[in-house]
Design a protein around this motif. Structure first.
Motif, PDB file in Angstrom:
ATOM      1  N   SER A 298       0.966  -1.422  -0.126  1.00 25.99           N
ATOM      2  CA  SER A 298      -0.428   0.260  -0.187  1.00 25.99           C
ATOM      3  C   SER A 298       1.322   1.303   0.476  1.00 25.99           C
ATOM      4  O   SER A 298       0.869   2.042  -0.999  1.00 25.99           O
ATOM      5  CB  SER A 298      -1.409   0.224   1.109  1.00 25.99           C
ATOM      6  OG  SER A 298      -2.193  -1.171   1.509  1.00 25.99           O
ATOM      7  N   ALA A 299       2.016   1.645   1.253  1.00 27.36           N
ATOM      8  CA  ALA A 299       2.904   2.245   0.830  1.00 27.36           C
ATOM      9  C   ALA A 299       3.813   2.646  -0.662  1.00 27.36           C
ATOM     10  O   ALA A 299       3.172   3.836  -0.872  1.00 27.36           O
ATOM     11  CB  ALA A 299       3.704   2.090   1.790  1.00 27.36           C
ATOM     12  N   ALA A 300       3.839   1.474  -1.490  1.00 29.38           N
ATOM     13  CA  ALA A 300       4.791   1.737  -2.516  1.00 29.38           C
ATOM     14  C   ALA A 300       3.264   2.023  -3.615  1.00 29.38           C
ATOM     15  O   ALA A 300       3.953   3.014  -4.096  1.00 29.38           O
ATOM     16  CB  ALA A 300       4.905   0.347  -3.104  1.00 29.38           C
ATOM     17  N   GLN A 301       3.052   1.738  -3.532  1.00 28.20           N
ATOM     18  CA  GLN A 301       0.998   2.173  -4.159  1.00 28.20           C
ATOM     19  C   GLN A 301       1.181   3.978  -3.531  1.00 28.20           C
ATOM     20  O   GLN A 301       0.837   4.162  -5.066  1.00 28.20           O
ATOM     21  CB  GLN A 301      -0.096   1.409  -4.170  1.00 28.20           C
ATOM     22  CG  GLN A 301      -0.687   0.231  -5.042  1.00 28.20           C
ATOM     23  CD  GLN A 301      -1.373  -0.946  -4.082  1.00 28.20           C
ATOM     24  OE1 GLN A 301      -2.092  -0.049  -3.625  1.00 28.20           O
ATOM     25  NE2 GLN A 301      -0.909  -1.983  -4.910  1.00 28.20           N
ATOM     26  N   ALA A 302       0.939   3.996  -2.486  1.00 32.12           N
ATOM     27  CA  ALA A 302       0.177   5.591  -2.008  1.00 32.12           C
ATOM     28  C   ALA A 302       1.952   6.800  -2.946  1.00 32.12           C
ATOM     29  O   ALA A 302       1.377   7.600  -2.946  1.00 32.12           O
ATOM     30  CB  ALA A 302       0.351   5.415  -0.812  1.00 32.12           C
ATOM     31  N   ALA A 303       3.244   5.930  -2.612  1.00 25.50           N
ATOM     32  CA  ALA A 303       3.826   7.137  -3.229  1.00 25.50           C
ATOM     33  C   ALA A 303       4.092   6.893  -4.906  1.00 25.50           C
ATOM     34  O   ALA A 303       4.783   8.174  -5.139  1.00 25.50           O
ATOM     35  CB  ALA A 303       5.182   6.322  -2.108  1.00 25.50           C
TER      36      ALA A 303
ATOM     37  N   LEU B 126      -7.789   8.208  -3.377  1.00 27.05           N
ATOM     38  CA  LEU B 126      -6.924   7.200  -3.076  1.00 27.05           C
ATOM     39  C   LEU B 126      -7.557   6.244  -1.536  1.00 27.05           C
ATOM     40  O   LEU B 126      -7.482   5.141  -1.227  1.00 27.05           O
ATOM     41  CB  LEU B 126      -5.289   7.730  -2.562  1.00 27.05           C
ATOM     42  CG  LEU B 126      -4.417   6.366  -2.502  1.00 27.05           C
ATOM     43  CD1 LEU B 126      -4.715   6.026  -3.311  1.00 27.05           C
ATOM     44  CD2 LEU B 126      -2.955   7.411  -2.548  1.00 27.05           C
ATOM     45  N   LEU B 127      -7.326   7.731  -0.787  1.00 28.24           N
ATOM     46  CA  LEU B 127      -8.575   6.544   1.026  1.00 28.24           C
ATOM     47  C   LEU B 127      -9.333   6.300   1.004  1.00 28.24           C
ATOM     48  O   LEU B 127      -8.999   4.575   1.268  1.00 28.24           O
ATOM     49  CB  LEU B 127      -8.557   8.264   2.104  1.00 28.24           C
ATOM     50  CG  LEU B 127      -7.320   9.218   2.205  1.00 28.24           C
ATOM     51  CD1 LEU B 127      -7.808  10.302   3.172  1.00 28.24           C
ATOM     52  CD2 LEU B 127      -6.723   8.390   3.739  1.00 28.24           C
ATOM     53  N   GLN B 128     -10.159   6.324  -0.267  1.00 30.67           N
ATOM     54  CA  GLN B 128     -10.955   5.712  -0.394  1.00 30.67           C
ATOM     55  C   GLN B 128     -10.861   3.760  -0.360  1.00 30.67           C
ATOM     56  O   GLN B 128     -11.123   3.246  -0.369  1.00 30.67           O
ATOM     57  CB  GLN B 128     -12.202   5.796  -0.986  1.00 30.67           C
ATOM     58  CG  GLN B 128     -13.556   5.558  -0.878  1.00 30.67           C
ATOM     59  CD  GLN B 128     -15.156   5.837  -0.872  1.00 30.67           C
ATOM     60  OE1 GLN B 128     -14.745   7.143  -0.816  1.00 30.67           O
ATOM     61  NE2 GLN B 128     -16.711   5.899  -0.611  1.00 30.67           N
TER      62      GLN B 128
ATOM     63  N   ILE C 278      -0.906   6.198   6.029  1.00 29.44           N
ATOM     64  CA  ILE C 278      -2.585   7.563   6.616  1.00 29.44           C
ATOM     65  C   ILE C 278      -1.864   8.670   6.991  1.00 29.44           C
ATOM     66  O   ILE C 278      -2.396   9.999   6.312  1.00 29.44           O
ATOM     67  CB  ILE C 278      -3.311   6.486   7.426  1.00 29.44           C
ATOM     68  CG1 ILE C 278      -4.014   5.181   6.526  1.00 29.44           C
ATOM     69  CG2 ILE C 278      -5.092   7.402   7.951  1.00 29.44           C
ATOM     70  CD1 ILE C 278      -4.421   4.212   8.257  1.00 29.44           C
ATOM     71  N   GLY C 279      -1.604   8.771   7.919  1.00 24.73           N
ATOM     72  CA  GLY C 279      -1.138   9.941   8.402  1.00 24.73           C
ATOM     73  C   GLY C 279      -0.907  10.865   7.172  1.00 24.73           C
ATOM     74  O   GLY C 279      -0.721  12.402   7.397  1.00 24.73           O
ATOM     75  N   GLY C 280       0.237  10.482   6.462  1.00 29.39           N
ATOM     76  CA  GLY C 280       1.179  10.453   5.333  1.00 29.39           C
ATOM     77  C   GLY C 280       0.461  11.376   4.226  1.00 29.39           C
ATOM     78  O   GLY C 280       0.593  11.949   3.825  1.00 29.39           O
ATOM     79  N   LEU C 281      -0.613  10.700   4.138  1.00 30.14           N
ATOM     80  CA  LEU C 281      -1.771  10.752   3.315  1.00 30.14           C
ATOM     81  C   LEU C 281      -2.542  12.089   3.616  1.00 30.14           C
ATOM     82  O   LEU C 281      -2.890  12.992   3.000  1.00 30.14           O
ATOM     83  CB  LEU C 281      -2.656   9.602   2.674  1.00 30.14           C
ATOM     84  CG  LEU C 281      -2.148   8.721   1.739  1.00 30.14           C
ATOM     85  CD1 LEU C 281      -3.077   7.356   2.284  1.00 30.14           C
ATOM     86  CD2 LEU C 281      -1.509   9.289   0.507  1.00 30.14           C
ATOM     87  N   ILE C 282      -3.135  12.013   4.846  1.00 24.54           N
ATOM     88  CA  ILE C 282      -4.038  13.331   5.433  1.00 24.54           C
ATOM     89  C   ILE C 282      -2.980  14.910   4.477  1.00 24.54           C
ATOM     90  O   ILE C 282      -3.507  15.731   4.635  1.00 24.54           O
ATOM     91  CB  ILE C 282      -4.098  13.041   6.684  1.00 24.54           C
ATOM     92  CG1 ILE C 282      -4.905  11.567   6.399  1.00 24.54           C
ATOM     93  CG2 ILE C 282      -5.073  14.246   7.198  1.00 24.54           C
ATOM     94  CD1 ILE C 282      -5.185  11.607   7.936  1.00 24.54           C
ATOM     95  N   GLU C 283      -1.309  14.209   5.354  1.00 30.53           N
ATOM     96  CA  GLU C 283      -0.612  15.650   5.300  1.00 30.53           C
ATOM     97  C   GLU C 283      -0.807  16.084   3.889  1.00 30.53           C
ATOM     98  O   GLU C 283      -0.164  17.046   3.271  1.00 30.53           O
ATOM     99  CB  GLU C 283       0.851  15.395   5.646  1.00 30.53           C
ATOM    100  CG  GLU C 283       0.704  15.350   7.538  1.00 30.53           C
ATOM    101  CD  GLU C 283       1.918  14.527   8.008  1.00 30.53           C
ATOM    102  OE1 GLU C 283       3.008  13.729   7.129  1.00 30.53           O
ATOM    103  OE2 GLU C 283       2.646  15.027   8.599  1.00 30.53           O
TER     104      GLU C 283
ATOM    105  N   GLU D  14      -3.717  12.764  13.552  1.00 31.71           N
ATOM    106  CA  GLU D  14      -3.387  12.200  15.051  1.00 31.71           C
ATOM    107  C   GLU D  14      -4.760  11.484  14.959  1.00 31.71           C
ATOM    108  O   GLU D  14      -5.109  10.101  14.888  1.00 31.71           O
ATOM    109  CB  GLU D  14      -2.532  12.447  15.831  1.00 31.71           C
ATOM    110  CG  GLU D  14      -2.059  10.469  16.375  1.00 31.71           C
ATOM    111  CD  GLU D  14      -1.484  11.328  17.801  1.00 31.71           C
ATOM    112  OE1 GLU D  14      -1.392  10.106  18.622  1.00 31.71           O
ATOM    113  OE2 GLU D  14      -1.054  11.950  17.809  1.00 31.71           O
ATOM    114  N   ALA D  15      -5.398  12.223  15.414  1.00 27.91           N
ATOM    115  CA  ALA D  15      -7.677  12.069  15.792  1.00 27.91           C
ATOM    116  C   ALA D  15      -7.585  11.199  14.302  1.00 27.91           C
ATOM    117  O   ALA D  15      -8.405  10.462  14.195  1.00 27.91           O
ATOM    118  CB  ALA D  15      -7.084  13.088  16.398  1.00 27.91           C
ATOM    119  N   THR D  16      -7.338  12.016  13.575  1.00 25.15           N
ATOM    120  CA  THR D  16      -7.968  11.501  12.069  1.00 25.15           C
ATOM    121  C   THR D  16      -7.650  10.137  11.910  1.00 25.15           C
ATOM    122  O   THR D  16      -8.733   9.582  11.418  1.00 25.15           O
ATOM    123  CB  THR D  16      -7.480  12.783  10.999  1.00 25.15           C
ATOM    124  OG1 THR D  16      -7.785  13.675  11.544  1.00 25.15           O
ATOM    125  CG2 THR D  16      -8.709  12.372   9.667  1.00 25.15           C
ATOM    126  N   VAL D  17      -6.072  10.082  11.684  1.00 23.35           N
ATOM    127  CA  VAL D  17      -6.185   8.179  12.101  1.00 23.35           C
ATOM    128  C   VAL D  17      -6.534   7.101  12.344  1.00 23.35           C
ATOM    129  O   VAL D  17      -7.153   6.540  12.070  1.00 23.35           O
ATOM    130  CB  VAL D  17      -4.262   8.546  12.029  1.00 23.35           C
ATOM    131  CG1 VAL D  17      -3.807   6.959  11.694  1.00 23.35           C
ATOM    132  CG2 VAL D  17      -3.597   9.259  10.747  1.00 23.35           C
TER     133      VAL D  17
END
Length: 213
Positions: free
Chosen positions: A76-81, A90-92, A140-145, A159-162
């Motif tokens: 998942s991390a590789a795909q997100a990058a 992407l999150l969904q 997940i936090g990286g995607l929100i950022e 953090e709370a959103t994660v």
């Protein structure tokens, strides 16, 4: 080209056979009550063979975590990058893909076992935090950022959103591998429908547009 000899094929398959045997026994008896010699017997090998691949029961469980969970997080991390596009989509996609890979089957069972056994096995709990929980939170936090930086998301507490994203997954996982196994709690919606509703609520909130300030 000569085919692989049966003996070699059997040897190559042994690590997976041992992991499958261990998981079945842990589900039946719990981690503490499962003995290494029982795992070897269930897999049809000598105890020495088990120790050749996995020197201890802890190492056996760690291998189960890496195979069933760590691998999916890394993918998942590789795909997100590599992803270019709206982060909300992407999150969904990731939430649905995570449920498809982890919610059902062995991966979900491993998660449930760790949640049950964490208090009694602090070293394994720390391993799980380092191997599964923290990488998931970073992903997940990286995607929100990224969504905040691009202006797609407003500035939310990351953090709370994660936690808000992960919590329903854990709820569904526990239900799937507890009540769901006994077919005693009949849900009228699928897990996929629940995830869609969760994402819609998180992305759009409860207030109607006219009520926003």
């Amino acid at each position: 080209m000569a085919s692989t000899a049966p003996r070699q094929r059997r040897k190559d398959a042994r690590p997976q056979e041992l992991l499958d045997a261990a998981l079945a026994l842990i589900v039946e008896k719990g981690f503490a009550a499962t003995r290494s010699e029982e795992v070897a017997a269930r897999a049809g090998v000598a105890k020495g063979t088990l120790y050749r691949y996995y020197p201890s029961k802890d190492e056996l469980f760690k291998a189960m975590v890496r195979e069933n969970l760590s691998m999916h997080i890394a993918e998942s991390a590789a795909q997100a990058a590599q992803y270019q596009g709206p982060i909300a989509g992407l999150l969904q996609q990731m939430m649905q893909a995570w449920w498809a890979k982890v919610g059902h089957g062995n991966a979900g069972v491993v998660c449930k076992i760790m949640m049950i056994e964490a208090r009694n096995f602090p070293e394994l709990a720390k391993f799980y935090v380092d191997e599964v929980i923290n990488p998931s939170k970073r992903l997940i936090g990286g995607l929100i950022e990224r969504g905040i930086a691009s202006g797609e998301f407003r500035a939310v507490p990351i953090e709370a959103t994660v936690h808000l994203l992960i919590a329903p997954m854990l709820h569904m996982l526990l239900h799937e591998h507890s009540f769901g196994e006994h077919d005693i709690c009949h849900e009228t919606m699928t897990a996929e429908e629940l995830l869609d509703a969760q994402m819609a609520l998180l992305l759009h909130g409860l207030l109607a547009d006219s009520s926003r300030t």
